[in-house]
Write a protein that holds these residues in place. Structure first.
Motif, PDB file in Angstrom:
ATOM      1  N   ARG A   1       0.825  -1.210   0.000  1.00  0.00           N
ATOM      2  CA  ARG A   1       0.000   0.000   0.000  1.00  0.00           C
ATOM      3  C   ARG A   1       0.857   1.257   0.000  1.00  0.00           C
ATOM      4  O   ARG A   1       0.548   2.229  -0.688  1.00  0.00           O
ATOM      5  CB  ARG A   1      -0.960  -0.030   1.192  1.00  0.00           C
ATOM      6  N   GLU A   2       1.923   1.260   0.755  1.00  0.00           N
ATOM      7  CA  GLU A   2       2.831   2.416   0.769  1.00  0.00           C
ATOM      8  C   GLU A   2       3.477   2.616  -0.595  1.00  0.00           C
ATOM      9  O   GLU A   2       3.617   3.747  -1.062  1.00  0.00           O
ATOM     10  CB  GLU A   2       3.931   2.228   1.827  1.00  0.00           C
ATOM     11  N   ALA A   3       3.884   1.534  -1.222  1.00  0.00           N
ATOM     12  CA  ALA A   3       4.507   1.626  -2.545  1.00  0.00           C
ATOM     13  C   ALA A   3       3.532   2.216  -3.553  1.00  0.00           C
ATOM     14  O   ALA A   3       3.913   3.051  -4.384  1.00  0.00           O
ATOM     15  CB  ALA A   3       4.987   0.252  -3.005  1.00  0.00           C
ATOM     16  N   ARG A   4       2.279   1.800  -3.499  1.00  0.00           N
ATOM     17  CA  ARG A   4       1.256   2.347  -4.404  1.00  0.00           C
ATOM     18  C   ARG A   4       1.050   3.832  -4.123  1.00  0.00           C
ATOM     19  O   ARG A   4       0.943   4.639  -5.034  1.00  0.00           O
ATOM     20  CB  ARG A   4      -0.061   1.593  -4.254  1.00  0.00           C
ATOM     21  N   ARG A   5       1.006   4.195  -2.847  1.00  0.00           N
ATOM     22  CA  ARG A   5       0.800   5.596  -2.466  1.00  0.00           C
ATOM     23  C   ARG A   5       1.955   6.475  -2.951  1.00  0.00           C
ATOM     24  O   ARG A   5       1.745   7.588  -3.417  1.00  0.00           O
ATOM     25  CB  ARG A   5       0.664   5.701  -0.946  1.00  0.00           C
ATOM     26  N   LEU A   6       3.166   5.940  -2.855  1.00  0.00           N
ATOM     27  CA  LEU A   6       4.350   6.715  -3.232  1.00  0.00           C
ATOM     28  C   LEU A   6       4.691   6.612  -4.715  1.00  0.00           C
ATOM     29  O   LEU A   6       5.588   7.300  -5.181  1.00  0.00           O
ATOM     30  CB  LEU A   6       5.553   6.247  -2.404  1.00  0.00           C
ATOM     31  N   GLY A   7       4.002   5.749  -5.432  1.00  0.00           N
ATOM     32  CA  GLY A   7       4.268   5.589  -6.858  1.00  0.00           C
ATOM     33  C   GLY A   7       5.511   4.770  -7.161  1.00  0.00           C
ATOM     34  O   GLY A   7       6.130   4.953  -8.208  1.00  0.00           O
ATOM     35  N   ILE A   8       5.880   3.858  -6.291  1.00  0.00           N
ATOM     36  CA  ILE A   8       7.026   2.980  -6.545  1.00  0.00           C
ATOM     37  C   ILE A   8       6.587   1.944  -7.570  1.00  0.00           C
ATOM     38  O   ILE A   8       5.555   1.308  -7.424  1.00  0.00           O
ATOM     39  CB  ILE A   8       7.521   2.308  -5.245  1.00  0.00           C
ATOM     40  N   HIS A   9       7.358   1.793  -8.602  1.00  0.00           N
ATOM     41  CA  HIS A   9       6.985   0.929  -9.724  1.00  0.00           C
ATOM     42  C   HIS A   9       6.862  -0.535  -9.282  1.00  0.00           C
ATOM     43  O   HIS A   9       7.703  -1.032  -8.531  1.00  0.00           O
ATOM     44  CB  HIS A   9       8.013   1.049 -10.847  1.00  0.00           C
ATOM     45  N   PRO A  10       5.833  -1.227  -9.785  1.00  0.00           N
ATOM     46  CA  PRO A  10       5.646  -2.645  -9.432  1.00  0.00           C
ATOM     47  C   PRO A  10       6.828  -3.540  -9.804  1.00  0.00           C
ATOM     48  O   PRO A  10       7.065  -4.548  -9.135  1.00  0.00           O
ATOM     49  CB  PRO A  10       4.400  -3.049 -10.223  1.00  0.00           C
ATOM     50  N   LEU A  11       7.585  -3.188 -10.832  1.00  0.00           N
ATOM     51  CA  LEU A  11       8.749  -4.006 -11.195  1.00  0.00           C
ATOM     52  C   LEU A  11       9.859  -3.902 -10.151  1.00  0.00           C
ATOM     53  O   LEU A  11      10.707  -4.784 -10.056  1.00  0.00           O
ATOM     54  CB  LEU A  11       9.273  -3.616 -12.580  1.00  0.00           C
ATOM     55  N   LEU A  12       9.847  -2.845  -9.382  1.00  0.00           N
ATOM     56  CA  LEU A  12      10.773  -2.723  -8.261  1.00  0.00           C
ATOM     57  C   LEU A  12      10.189  -3.385  -7.012  1.00  0.00           C
ATOM     58  O   LEU A  12      10.893  -4.083  -6.273  1.00  0.00           O
ATOM     59  CB  LEU A  12      11.068  -1.240  -7.990  1.00  0.00           C
ATOM     60  N   MET A  13       8.903  -3.209  -6.811  1.00  0.00           N
ATOM     61  CA  MET A  13       8.264  -3.749  -5.612  1.00  0.00           C
ATOM     62  C   MET A  13       8.115  -5.265  -5.655  1.00  0.00           C
ATOM     63  O   MET A  13       8.174  -5.913  -4.606  1.00  0.00           O
ATOM     64  CB  MET A  13       6.893  -3.110  -5.396  1.00  0.00           C
ATOM     65  N   GLY A  14       7.901  -5.840  -6.822  1.00  0.00           N
ATOM     66  CA  GLY A  14       7.737  -7.293  -6.916  1.00  0.00           C
ATOM     67  C   GLY A  14       8.904  -8.048  -6.287  1.00  0.00           C
ATOM     68  O   GLY A  14       8.703  -8.844  -5.358  1.00  0.00           O
ATOM     69  N   PRO A  15      10.131  -7.803  -6.738  1.00  0.00           N
ATOM     70  CA  PRO A  15      11.270  -8.488  -6.120  1.00  0.00           C
ATOM     71  C   PRO A  15      11.448  -8.140  -4.636  1.00  0.00           C
ATOM     72  O   PRO A  15      11.850  -8.985  -3.844  1.00  0.00           O
ATOM     73  CB  PRO A  15      12.477  -7.999  -6.935  1.00  0.00           C
ATOM     74  N   LEU A  16      11.120  -6.917  -4.291  1.00  0.00           N
ATOM     75  CA  LEU A  16      11.234  -6.519  -2.886  1.00  0.00           C
ATOM     76  C   LEU A  16      10.218  -7.269  -2.019  1.00  0.00           C
ATOM     77  O   LEU A  16      10.527  -7.684  -0.902  1.00  0.00           O
ATOM     78  CB  LEU A  16      11.060  -5.008  -2.758  1.00  0.00           C
ATOM     79  N   LEU A  17       9.020  -7.475  -2.539  1.00  0.00           N
ATOM     80  CA  LEU A  17       8.032  -8.272  -1.806  1.00  0.00           C
ATOM     81  C   LEU A  17       8.458  -9.738  -1.721  1.00  0.00           C
ATOM     82  O   LEU A  17       8.263 -10.384  -0.685  1.00  0.00           O
ATOM     83  CB  LEU A  17       6.646  -8.138  -2.445  1.00  0.00           C
ATOM     84  N   VAL A  18       9.069 -10.269  -2.773  1.00  0.00           N
ATOM     85  CA  VAL A  18       9.592 -11.641  -2.719  1.00  0.00           C
ATOM     86  C   VAL A  18      10.670 -11.731  -1.638  1.00  0.00           C
ATOM     87  O   VAL A  18      10.686 -12.677  -0.841  1.00  0.00           O
ATOM     88  CB  VAL A  18      10.136 -12.096  -4.091  1.00  0.00           C
ATOM     89  N   LEU A  19      11.558 -10.755  -1.596  1.00  0.00           N
ATOM     90  CA  LEU A  19      12.588 -10.723  -0.560  1.00  0.00           C
ATOM     91  C   LEU A  19      11.949 -10.687   0.826  1.00  0.00           C
ATOM     92  O   LEU A  19      12.401 -11.370   1.755  1.00  0.00           O
ATOM     93  CB  LEU A  19      13.512  -9.515  -0.744  1.00  0.00           C
ATOM     94  N   THR A  20      10.867  -9.938   0.958  1.00  0.00           N
ATOM     95  CA  THR A  20      10.182  -9.833   2.240  1.00  0.00           C
ATOM     96  C   THR A  20       9.512 -11.143   2.626  1.00  0.00           C
ATOM     97  O   THR A  20       9.507 -11.521   3.796  1.00  0.00           O
ATOM     98  CB  THR A  20       9.166  -8.680   2.211  1.00  0.00           C
TER      99      THR A  20
END
Length: 162
Positions: free
Chosen positions: A99-118
């Motif tokens: 939700r924070e990534a969406r609010r801040l406009g962080i691109h899903p291609l960056l967030m996808g791997p970061l969520l996998v890491l999480t």
């Protein structure tokens, strides 16, 4: 039964992680990620595992020391309960990050791997996300400040309300 519940805790969280990673723009993903109820089934698994091991669990959390925690983890139900707790908290953290990534406009291609890491190593994923979030917030604030200054030459906050 304990092994089944151990595995079930992961499989209950997996669909939420999958939609956040693979379908971040799907309208239902935002609704799912906004709901804290996603962890309720996992908490139910936790309770099914924790209640039989409650004396050992209580001893480990009320007087925390390494030996008491090790004694809890030796029990099948104790280790599986801790696993379910970790899965539930990691999911809540992942949902907040999404939700924070969406609010801040962080691109899903960056967030996808970061969520996998999480999913795999949540403390590392959270620290990386917090650094990224701080950078995005700083750059967003400085971009807004420059836009304000360039629009009429006045410093931010010095204009009179109209």
């Amino acid at each position: 039964m304990t092994e089944f519940l151990f595995e079930l805790s992961f499989w209950l969280a997996a669909p939420v992680w999958l939609v956040m990673i693979l379908a971040p723009a799907w309208r239902w993903t935002a609704r799912i990620a906004a709901s804290p109820l996603t962890v309720v089934p996992i908490v139910m698994v936790y309770l099914a595992l924790a209640v039989p091991a409650f004396p050992e669990l209580w001893a480990a959390v009320s007087r925390p020391d390494l030996e008491g925690f090790q004694a809890l983890l030796v029990l099948d139900g104790g280790a599986a309960a801790i696993w379910a707790q970790v899965i539930a908290w990691d999911l809540l953290i992942g949902q907040w990050m999404y939700r924070e990534a969406r609010r801040l406009g962080i691109h899903p291609l960056l967030m996808g791997p970061l969520l996998v890491l999480t999913v795999l190593l949540s403390p590392i994923g959270v620290v990386v996300f917090l650094a990224l979030r701080a950078a995005m917030i700083r750059s967003g604030a400085s971009t807004r400040d420059r836009a304000d200054e360039s629009s009429d030459g006045l410093p931010p906050g010095s204009r009179l309300p109209v």
